[in-house]
Design a protein around this motif. Structure first.
Motif, PDB file in Angstrom:
ATOM      1  N   ASN A  34      10.997   4.493 -18.174  1.00 19.93           N
ATOM      2  CA  ASN A  34      11.879   3.471 -17.630  1.00 19.93           C
ATOM      3  C   ASN A  34      11.989   3.523 -16.112  1.00 19.93           C
ATOM      4  OD1 ASN A  34      12.496   2.418 -20.113  1.00 19.93           O
ATOM      5  ND2 ASN A  34      14.265   3.761 -20.440  1.00 19.93           N
ATOM      6  N   THR A  35      11.419   4.539 -15.502  1.00 20.18           N
ATOM      7  CA  THR A  35      11.525   4.661 -14.058  1.00 20.18           C
ATOM      8  C   THR A  35      10.177   5.005 -13.454  1.00 20.18           C
ATOM      9  OG1 THR A  35      12.066   7.015 -14.136  1.00 20.18           O
ATOM     10  CG2 THR A  35      13.912   5.467 -14.261  1.00 20.18           C
ATOM     11  N   SER A  36      10.042   4.698 -12.173  1.00 25.49           N
ATOM     12  CA  SER A  36       8.809   5.017 -11.456  1.00 25.49           C
ATOM     13  C   SER A  36       9.188   5.382 -10.030  1.00 25.49           C
ATOM     14  CB  SER A  36       7.862   3.818 -11.463  1.00 25.49           C
ATOM     15  OG  SER A  36       6.710   4.084 -10.696  1.00 25.49           O
ATOM     16  N   GLU A  37       9.067   6.654  -9.682  1.00 31.15           N
ATOM     17  CA  GLU A  37       9.496   7.124  -8.369  1.00 31.15           C
ATOM     18  C   GLU A  37       8.366   7.018  -7.355  1.00 31.15           C
ATOM     19  OE1 GLU A  37      11.596  10.998  -6.217  1.00 31.15           O
ATOM     20  OE2 GLU A  37      11.030  11.072  -8.324  1.00 31.15           O
ATOM     21  N   THR A  38       8.684   6.473  -6.171  1.00 32.60           N
ATOM     22  CA  THR A  38       7.729   6.413  -5.079  1.00 32.60           C
ATOM     23  C   THR A  38       7.597   7.797  -4.456  1.00 32.60           C
ATOM     24  OG1 THR A  38       8.450   4.151  -4.644  1.00 32.60           O
ATOM     25  CG2 THR A  38       7.166   5.243  -2.940  1.00 32.60           C
ATOM     26  N   THR A  39       6.380   8.223  -4.192  1.00 32.73           N
ATOM     27  CA  THR A  39       6.147   9.584  -3.692  1.00 32.73           C
ATOM     28  C   THR A  39       5.934   9.645  -2.190  1.00 32.73           C
ATOM     29  OG1 THR A  39       3.790   9.369  -4.190  1.00 32.73           O
ATOM     30  CG2 THR A  39       5.189  10.340  -5.899  1.00 32.73           C
ATOM     31  N   THR A  40       5.954   8.499  -1.527  1.00 30.27           N
ATOM     32  CA  THR A  40       5.812   8.480  -0.070  1.00 30.27           C
ATOM     33  C   THR A  40       7.028   7.805   0.548  1.00 30.27           C
ATOM     34  OG1 THR A  40       4.614   6.361  -0.158  1.00 30.27           O
ATOM     35  CG2 THR A  40       3.302   8.379  -0.185  1.00 30.27           C
ATOM     36  N   LEU A  41       7.316   8.176   1.784  1.00 28.85           N
ATOM     37  CA  LEU A  41       8.426   7.548   2.488  1.00 28.85           C
ATOM     38  C   LEU A  41       8.149   6.058   2.651  1.00 28.85           C
ATOM     39  CD1 LEU A  41       9.095  10.188   5.292  1.00 28.85           C
ATOM     40  CD2 LEU A  41      10.590   9.673   3.372  1.00 28.85           C
ATOM     41  N   VAL A  42       9.141   5.236   2.324  1.00 31.12           N
ATOM     42  CA  VAL A  42       8.951   3.789   2.341  1.00 31.12           C
ATOM     43  C   VAL A  42       9.614   3.154   3.557  1.00 31.12           C
ATOM     44  CG1 VAL A  42       9.496   1.633   1.140  1.00 31.12           C
ATOM     45  CG2 VAL A  42       8.643   3.611  -0.146  1.00 31.12           C
ATOM     46  N   LEU A  43      10.852   3.504   3.833  1.00 32.97           N
ATOM     47  CA  LEU A  43      11.584   2.873   4.919  1.00 32.97           C
ATOM     48  C   LEU A  43      11.007   3.292   6.262  1.00 32.97           C
ATOM     49  CD1 LEU A  43      15.333   2.210   5.142  1.00 32.97           C
ATOM     50  CD2 LEU A  43      14.274   3.448   7.030  1.00 32.97           C
ATOM     51  N   ASN A  44      10.649   2.314   7.084  1.00 32.40           N
ATOM     52  CA  ASN A  44      10.089   2.563   8.414  1.00 32.40           C
ATOM     53  C   ASN A  44      11.216   2.481   9.435  1.00 32.40           C
ATOM     54  OD1 ASN A  44       8.735   2.657  10.836  1.00 32.40           O
ATOM     55  ND2 ASN A  44       7.217   1.115  10.314  1.00 32.40           N
ATOM     56  N   HIS A 297       7.377  -7.857  -6.785  1.00 39.13           N
ATOM     57  CA  HIS A 297       6.106  -7.580  -7.451  1.00 39.13           C
ATOM     58  C   HIS A 297       5.431  -6.403  -6.760  1.00 39.13           C
ATOM     59  CE1 HIS A 297       3.339 -10.322  -4.725  1.00 39.13           C
ATOM     60  NE2 HIS A 297       4.172  -9.607  -4.019  1.00 39.13           N
ATOM     61  N   ILE A 298       4.415  -5.866  -7.418  1.00 40.84           N
ATOM     62  CA  ILE A 298       3.589  -4.820  -6.815  1.00 40.84           C
ATOM     63  C   ILE A 298       2.361  -5.486  -6.217  1.00 40.84           C
ATOM     64  CG2 ILE A 298       2.235  -2.742  -7.231  1.00 40.84           C
ATOM     65  CD1 ILE A 298       4.128  -2.076  -9.517  1.00 40.84           C
ATOM     66  N   HIS A 299       2.170  -5.298  -4.922  1.00 44.54           N
ATOM     67  CA  HIS A 299       1.076  -5.984  -4.228  1.00 44.54           C
ATOM     68  C   HIS A 299       0.839  -5.246  -2.924  1.00 44.54           C
ATOM     69  CE1 HIS A 299      -1.129  -9.351  -2.285  1.00 44.54           C
ATOM     70  NE2 HIS A 299      -1.363  -9.742  -3.514  1.00 44.54           N
ATOM     71  N   GLU A 300      -0.376  -5.336  -2.408  1.00 44.96           N
ATOM     72  CA  GLU A 300      -0.646  -4.717  -1.119  1.00 44.96           C
ATOM     73  C   GLU A 300       0.011  -5.523  -0.003  1.00 44.96           C
ATOM     74  OE1 GLU A 300      -4.223  -7.358  -2.107  1.00 44.96           O
ATOM     75  OE2 GLU A 300      -2.950  -5.886  -3.141  1.00 44.96           O
ATOM     76  N   THR A 301       0.407  -4.844   1.047  1.00 48.91           N
ATOM     77  CA  THR A 301       0.963  -5.475   2.246  1.00 48.91           C
ATOM     78  C   THR A 301       0.301  -4.826   3.460  1.00 48.91           C
ATOM     79  OG1 THR A 301       2.770  -3.915   2.675  1.00 48.91           O
ATOM     80  CG2 THR A 301       3.182  -5.629   1.023  1.00 48.91           C
ATOM     81  N   ASP A 302       0.539  -5.392   4.620  1.00 50.04           N
ATOM     82  CA  ASP A 302      -0.008  -4.777   5.836  1.00 50.04           C
ATOM     83  C   ASP A 302       0.542  -3.370   6.030  1.00 50.04           C
ATOM     84  OD1 ASP A 302      -1.491  -7.024   6.389  1.00 50.04           O
ATOM     85  OD2 ASP A 302      -0.021  -7.876   7.787  1.00 50.04           O
ATOM     86  N   ASP A 303       1.771  -3.155   5.608  1.00 47.14           N
ATOM     87  CA  ASP A 303       2.406  -1.850   5.767  1.00 47.14           C
ATOM     88  C   ASP A 303       1.983  -0.868   4.671  1.00 47.14           C
ATOM     89  OD1 ASP A 303       4.484  -2.796   7.891  1.00 47.14           O
ATOM     90  OD2 ASP A 303       4.691  -4.198   6.216  1.00 47.14           O
ATOM     91  N   PHE A 304       1.636  -1.389   3.503  1.00 44.75           N
ATOM     92  CA  PHE A 304       1.261  -0.560   2.356  1.00 44.75           C
ATOM     93  C   PHE A 304      -0.033  -1.110   1.747  1.00 44.75           C
ATOM     94  CE2 PHE A 304       5.877  -0.547   2.815  1.00 44.75           C
ATOM     95  CZ  PHE A 304       6.137   0.816   2.907  1.00 44.75           C
ATOM     96  N   PRO A 305      -1.170  -0.804   2.359  1.00 49.58           N
ATOM     97  CA  PRO A 305      -2.448  -1.384   1.916  1.00 49.58           C
ATOM     98  C   PRO A 305      -2.843  -0.987   0.503  1.00 49.58           C
ATOM     99  CG  PRO A 305      -2.789   0.331   3.571  1.00 49.58           C
ATOM    100  CD  PRO A 305      -1.331   0.059   3.551  1.00 49.58           C
TER     101      PRO A 305
END
Length: 349
Positions: A34-44, A297-305
């Motif tokens: 039910n959960t999915s933890e991000t393993t990298t720092l997200v907030l810039n 949604h889950i998608h690539e961005t310029d910040d998260f290729p």
């Protein structure tokens, strides 16, 4: 200029509560499915303005609503704005900001409006006097925070524009997950809690407040970037400022947000769950067609290729949506901080 105290209805419509009550329904289920933890720092942190920031971004231990023990960013801002614009205009023919004219059956020209002579004419057409004999707009400025009472019957004025003064003594502190956790349970943004943080350090609030009616109609004013001061708290946004011009154009309102750059596909801020918010386009300029109920949604961005879960702010008003305004997020899907509130307000010494 007369002053008055809000009744409970007007206070709820005009302000966002600073209490810790929350409708966050994020799941407390520890099941990994039910959960999915991000393993990298997200907030810039480098994206945020330093103008009114009074602390560095600090990584601190925190607990999320799904039980995750992790780290969060802690940061504090003072309630000082670099740019202050007119909300309620002083005279009938002056231009002010924005407001939502609704709340009473049969009003003329309901919806998001420019605070200008055309709107005041609609007030008059609907039987609500808002213009004084000297041509000034009847502006009500709440003082001293919440109270009881309303516009006195028989005062000769049955309409008003609500415009709180900026109180620079307020400080606001945020706790934002540094490693966001995606859950399967929605948490609505249509509450009096703040649900996100803008890149200039001010909070995002629920849908814009509409006119309140007692013996007349009082319209809470917003500036042309969709924000206003709170009588008993900090300045906040009810619309997303970096995409508001597209919304205003769609609604036929000849106004612009003059002091915040517009962007359709860059980071506009962060939801309180730590996931970033983008404009109404993906980084390649296309409009996403696979958004979930929370516009994410889950998608690539310029910040998260490599791709990341993130939200998009659409540029439309949707009368069928839960919020009425899709210019803000309808909900969020991430776990939020429970060991400390996402935002808390204090008074500077």
């Amino acid at each position: 200029m007369k002053q008055f105290k809000f009744n409970l209805l007007t206070l709820i419509l005009f302000t966002c509560s600073l209490s810790s009550c929350s409708s966050d329904s994020s799941s407390s289920d520890d099941d990994d499915s039910n959960t999915s933890e991000t393993t990298t720092l997200v907030l810039n942190t480098e994206l945020f303005s330093e103008y009114s920031r009074i602390s560095d971004f600090e990584l601190v231990d925190c607990t999320l609503s799904d039980g995750t023990e992790t780290q969060c960013y802690k940061v504090s801002y003072q309630n000082i704005r670099e740019n202050v614009t007119v909300v309620c205009p002083e005279y009938e023919d002056d231009l002010g900001g924005l407001g939502v004219y609704t709340g009473t059956d049969g009003l003329t020209g309901e919806g998001l409006r420019s605070l200008d002579a055309e709107l005041w004419a609609d007030f008059e057409a609907d039987g609500y006097e808002i213009i004084n004999e000297d041509g000034t707009v009847n502006i009500q400025i709440p003082a001293g925070g919440p109270g009881s009472g309303f516009i006195e019957e028989g005062s000769g004025i049955s309409g008003s524009c609500l415009d709180a003064e900026l109180d620079e003594t307020y400080l606001i502190t945020y706790y934002i997950p540094a490693y966001p956790v995606k859950t399967t349970t929605e948490s609505t943004t249509n509450t009096t809690d703040y649900w996100g943080i803008s890149l200039d350090g001010f909070p995002f609030a629920e849908k814009p407040p509409s006119s309140a009616s007692n013996v007349g109609v009082a319209i809470p004013g917003l500036d042309t970037c969709g924000g206003h001061s709170q009588p008993d708290g900090p300045y906040h946004y009810h619309l997303i400022p970096q995409v508001i011009d597209a919304l205003l154009e769609q609604e036929g309102i000849d106004r612009t947000c003059s002091f915040i750059d517009q962007s359709s596909n860059t980071i506009l801020g962060y939801a309180k769950d730590g996931f970033p918010m983008y404009g109404y386009e993906d980084s390649d300029g296309t409009t996403p067609s696979d958004l979930d109920d929370c516009n994410g949604h889950i998608h690539e961005t310029d910040d998260f290729p490599d791709g990341i879960y993130h939200y998009h702010i659409t540029n439309e008003i949707d009368s069928n949506s839960d919020t009425g305004y899709t210019n803000i997020l309808p909900c969020t899907y991430g776990a939020t901080v429970v060991s400390d509130d996402f935002s808390s307000v204090s008074i500077s010494e």
